[in-house]
Design a protein around this motif. Structure first.
Motif, PDB file in Angstrom:
ATOM      1  N   TYR A  63      10.589  26.215 -18.826  1.00  0.00           N
ATOM      2  CA  TYR A  63      10.094  27.502 -19.327  1.00  0.00           C
ATOM      3  C   TYR A  63       8.570  27.519 -19.349  1.00  0.00           C
ATOM      4  O   TYR A  63       7.943  28.511 -18.976  1.00  0.00           O
ATOM      5  CB  TYR A  63      10.651  27.774 -20.727  1.00  0.00           C
ATOM      6  N   GLY A  64       7.993  26.414 -19.793  1.00  0.00           N
ATOM      7  CA  GLY A  64       6.536  26.337 -19.846  1.00  0.00           C
ATOM      8  C   GLY A  64       5.913  26.459 -18.464  1.00  0.00           C
ATOM      9  O   GLY A  64       4.936  27.192 -18.270  1.00  0.00           O
ATOM     10  N   ASP A  65       6.498  25.738 -17.498  1.00  0.00           N
ATOM     11  CA  ASP A  65       5.984  25.794 -16.125  1.00  0.00           C
ATOM     12  C   ASP A  65       6.072  27.216 -15.571  1.00  0.00           C
ATOM     13  O   ASP A  65       5.140  27.705 -14.916  1.00  0.00           O
ATOM     14  CB  ASP A  65       6.769  24.840 -15.222  1.00  0.00           C
ATOM     15  N   ASP A  66       7.210  27.867 -15.823  1.00  0.00           N
ATOM     16  CA  ASP A  66       7.419  29.225 -15.302  1.00  0.00           C
ATOM     17  C   ASP A  66       6.424  30.217 -15.908  1.00  0.00           C
ATOM     18  O   ASP A  66       5.846  31.054 -15.201  1.00  0.00           O
ATOM     19  CB  ASP A  66       8.851  29.694 -15.584  1.00  0.00           C
ATOM     20  N   LEU A  67       6.228  30.127 -17.195  1.00  0.00           N
ATOM     21  CA  LEU A  67       5.335  31.073 -17.878  1.00  0.00           C
ATOM     22  C   LEU A  67       3.876  30.841 -17.506  1.00  0.00           C
ATOM     23  O   LEU A  67       3.113  31.795 -17.332  1.00  0.00           O
ATOM     24  CB  LEU A  67       5.524  30.968 -19.388  1.00  0.00           C
ATOM     25  N   ARG A  68       3.496  29.582 -17.375  1.00  0.00           N
ATOM     26  CA  ARG A  68       2.114  29.301 -16.959  1.00  0.00           C
ATOM     27  C   ARG A  68       1.873  29.791 -15.533  1.00  0.00           C
ATOM     28  O   ARG A  68       0.786  30.283 -15.213  1.00  0.00           O
ATOM     29  CB  ARG A  68       1.819  27.801 -17.072  1.00  0.00           C
ATOM     30  N   ALA A  69       2.898  29.666 -14.672  1.00  0.00           N
ATOM     31  CA  ALA A  69       2.765  30.152 -13.295  1.00  0.00           C
ATOM     32  C   ALA A  69       2.577  31.668 -13.282  1.00  0.00           C
ATOM     33  O   ALA A  69       1.756  32.188 -12.513  1.00  0.00           O
ATOM     34  CB  ALA A  69       4.008  29.760 -12.489  1.00  0.00           C
ATOM     35  N   PHE A  70       3.324  32.371 -14.143  1.00  0.00           N
ATOM     36  CA  PHE A  70       3.160  33.820 -14.202  1.00  0.00           C
ATOM     37  C   PHE A  70       1.788  34.187 -14.760  1.00  0.00           C
ATOM     38  O   PHE A  70       1.136  35.125 -14.280  1.00  0.00           O
ATOM     39  CB  PHE A  70       4.262  34.447 -15.054  1.00  0.00           C
ATOM     40  N   TYR A  71       1.342  33.457 -15.758  1.00  0.00           N
ATOM     41  CA  TYR A  71       0.020  33.711 -16.344  1.00  0.00           C
ATOM     42  C   TYR A  71      -1.075  33.567 -15.284  1.00  0.00           C
ATOM     43  O   TYR A  71      -1.957  34.424 -15.157  1.00  0.00           O
ATOM     44  CB  TYR A  71      -0.226  32.744 -17.501  1.00  0.00           C
ATOM     45  N   VAL A  72      -1.015  32.480 -14.514  1.00  0.00           N
ATOM     46  CA  VAL A  72      -2.002  32.261 -13.449  1.00  0.00           C
ATOM     47  C   VAL A  72      -1.917  33.393 -12.428  1.00  0.00           C
ATOM     48  O   VAL A  72      -2.944  33.875 -11.927  1.00  0.00           O
ATOM     49  CB  VAL A  72      -1.761  30.894 -12.762  1.00  0.00           C
ATOM     50  N   PHE A  73      -0.692  33.845 -12.143  1.00  0.00           N
ATOM     51  CA  PHE A  73      -0.509  34.906 -11.150  1.00  0.00           C
ATOM     52  C   PHE A  73      -1.171  36.196 -11.602  1.00  0.00           C
ATOM     53  O   PHE A  73      -1.963  36.793 -10.853  1.00  0.00           O
ATOM     54  CB  PHE A  73       0.988  35.146 -10.895  1.00  0.00           C
ATOM     55  N   PHE A  74      -0.864  36.657 -12.809  1.00  0.00           N
ATOM     56  CA  PHE A  74      -1.427  37.960 -13.187  1.00  0.00           C
ATOM     57  C   PHE A  74      -2.931  37.889 -13.457  1.00  0.00           C
ATOM     58  O   PHE A  74      -3.662  38.854 -13.242  1.00  0.00           O
ATOM     59  CB  PHE A  74      -0.648  38.645 -14.318  1.00  0.00           C
ATOM     60  N   LYS A  75      -3.423  36.720 -13.875  1.00  0.00           N
ATOM     61  CA  LYS A  75      -4.871  36.578 -14.050  1.00  0.00           C
ATOM     62  C   LYS A  75      -5.597  36.589 -12.702  1.00  0.00           C
ATOM     63  O   LYS A  75      -6.747  37.026 -12.597  1.00  0.00           O
ATOM     64  CB  LYS A  75      -5.189  35.288 -14.798  1.00  0.00           C
ATOM     65  N   SER A  76      -4.905  36.111 -11.658  1.00  0.00           N
ATOM     66  CA  SER A  76      -5.518  36.120 -10.332  1.00  0.00           C
ATOM     67  C   SER A  76      -5.625  37.546  -9.784  1.00  0.00           C
ATOM     68  O   SER A  76      -6.471  37.820  -8.923  1.00  0.00           O
ATOM     69  CB  SER A  76      -4.704  35.248  -9.365  1.00  0.00           C
ATOM     70  N   LEU A  77      -4.774  38.432 -10.282  1.00  0.00           N
ATOM     71  CA  LEU A  77      -4.839  39.834  -9.864  1.00  0.00           C
ATOM     72  C   LEU A  77      -5.993  40.548 -10.546  1.00  0.00           C
ATOM     73  O   LEU A  77      -6.715  41.325  -9.925  1.00  0.00           O
ATOM     74  CB  LEU A  77      -3.523  40.546 -10.193  1.00  0.00           C
ATOM     75  N   ASP A  78      -6.124  40.284 -11.843  1.00  0.00           N
ATOM     76  CA  ASP A  78      -7.172  40.947 -12.640  1.00  0.00           C
ATOM     77  C   ASP A  78      -7.380  40.125 -13.898  1.00  0.00           C
ATOM     78  O   ASP A  78      -6.465  40.005 -14.730  1.00  0.00           O
ATOM     79  CB  ASP A  78      -6.747  42.375 -12.985  1.00  0.00           C
ATOM     80  N   ASP A  79      -8.555  39.572 -14.031  1.00  0.00           N
ATOM     81  CA  ASP A  79      -8.814  38.690 -15.173  1.00  0.00           C
ATOM     82  C   ASP A  79      -8.735  39.410 -16.512  1.00  0.00           C
ATOM     83  O   ASP A  79      -8.615  38.769 -17.562  1.00  0.00           O
ATOM     84  CB  ASP A  79     -10.201  38.038 -15.015  1.00  0.00           C
ATOM     85  N   HIS A  80      -8.776  40.746 -16.493  1.00  0.00           N
ATOM     86  CA  HIS A  80      -8.696  41.502 -17.742  1.00  0.00           C
ATOM     87  C   HIS A  80      -7.251  41.736 -18.191  1.00  0.00           C
ATOM     88  O   HIS A  80      -7.019  42.210 -19.304  1.00  0.00           O
ATOM     89  CB  HIS A  80      -9.412  42.852 -17.587  1.00  0.00           C
TER      90      HIS A  80
END
Length: 199
Positions: free
Chosen positions: A24-41
């Motif tokens: 779960y941690g790996d999956d959520l961190r991957a999503f976090y990195v993904f959406f931050k790469s789209l827009d840091d805000h």
């Protein structure tokens, strides 16, 4: 951090296994990195369903199969349920997103030579079970009917003289299937043995 709070919730309140917590941690961190790469805000609160869908598409594009993508979406949904429950967010963008459908494996077909070996080279017995099995193989091979259609067959649907079978398929649609001498002989032998067994 919200992810760590959620993982502690899984560990201590839900008693999930260490492996589940790690995944779960790996999956959520991957999503976090993904959406931050789209827009840091972007934040957990401002992410919408389209971003979740984009994440899923990106995983599929990288060769992840439908099962693993659905598992990661499930982790994200669990996270957002927790975040809503704790008042960390006021909407769940993952809930409205459907997971990808698992691709169905293509059917495997036997070659004509393999069927011929099965029918001619295998030592078939003369007892009822062997005769029935061989007859059904010939029936499937020469007529192309489905298993559900075979199980729905009765004697009246088989015209041995005309060498035709009346089959009821999907939507109760009926069709007539002609067959050859080999199947006729197999059916005659099968019906004779079947009737002897029933008696």
């Amino acid at each position: 951090m919200m992810i760590e709070e959620f993982l502690d919730y899984l560990r201590y309140e839900r008693n999930r296994s260490p492996l589940t917590v790690k995944n779960y941690g790996d999956d959520l961190r991957a999503f976090y990195v993904f959406f931050k790469s789209l827009d840091d805000h972007l934040s957990w609160q401002s992410v919408d369903a389209d971003i979740v869908r984009d994440w899923m598409e990106s995983m599929m594009d990288k060769g992840n199969n439908a099962t693993s993508v659905k598992r990661r979406l499930s982790a994200l949904r669990s996270f957002y349920r927790f975040a809503l429950m704790r008042g960390k967010v006021d909407k769940d963008p993952a809930h409205v997103v459907e997971g990808p459908k698992a691709s169905r494996p293509l059917p495997q077909f036997l070659k004509e030579s393999e069927i011929n070996r099965l029918l001619d080279d295998v030592e078939w017995g003369t007892d009822y079970k062997d005769v029935r099995a061989r007859t059904f193989i010939i029936l499937f091979y020469t007529t192309g009917i489905r298993l559900s259609e075979l199980t729905g067959l009765d004697d009246i649907a088989v015209n041995l003289e005309a060498k035709e079978i009346k089959v009821t398929g999907k939507g109760n649609k009926q069709r007539i299937i002609p067959f050859g001498q080999e199947l006729k002989e197999a059916l005659v032998n099968y019906v004779k043995l079947r009737d002897e067994v029933v008696e």
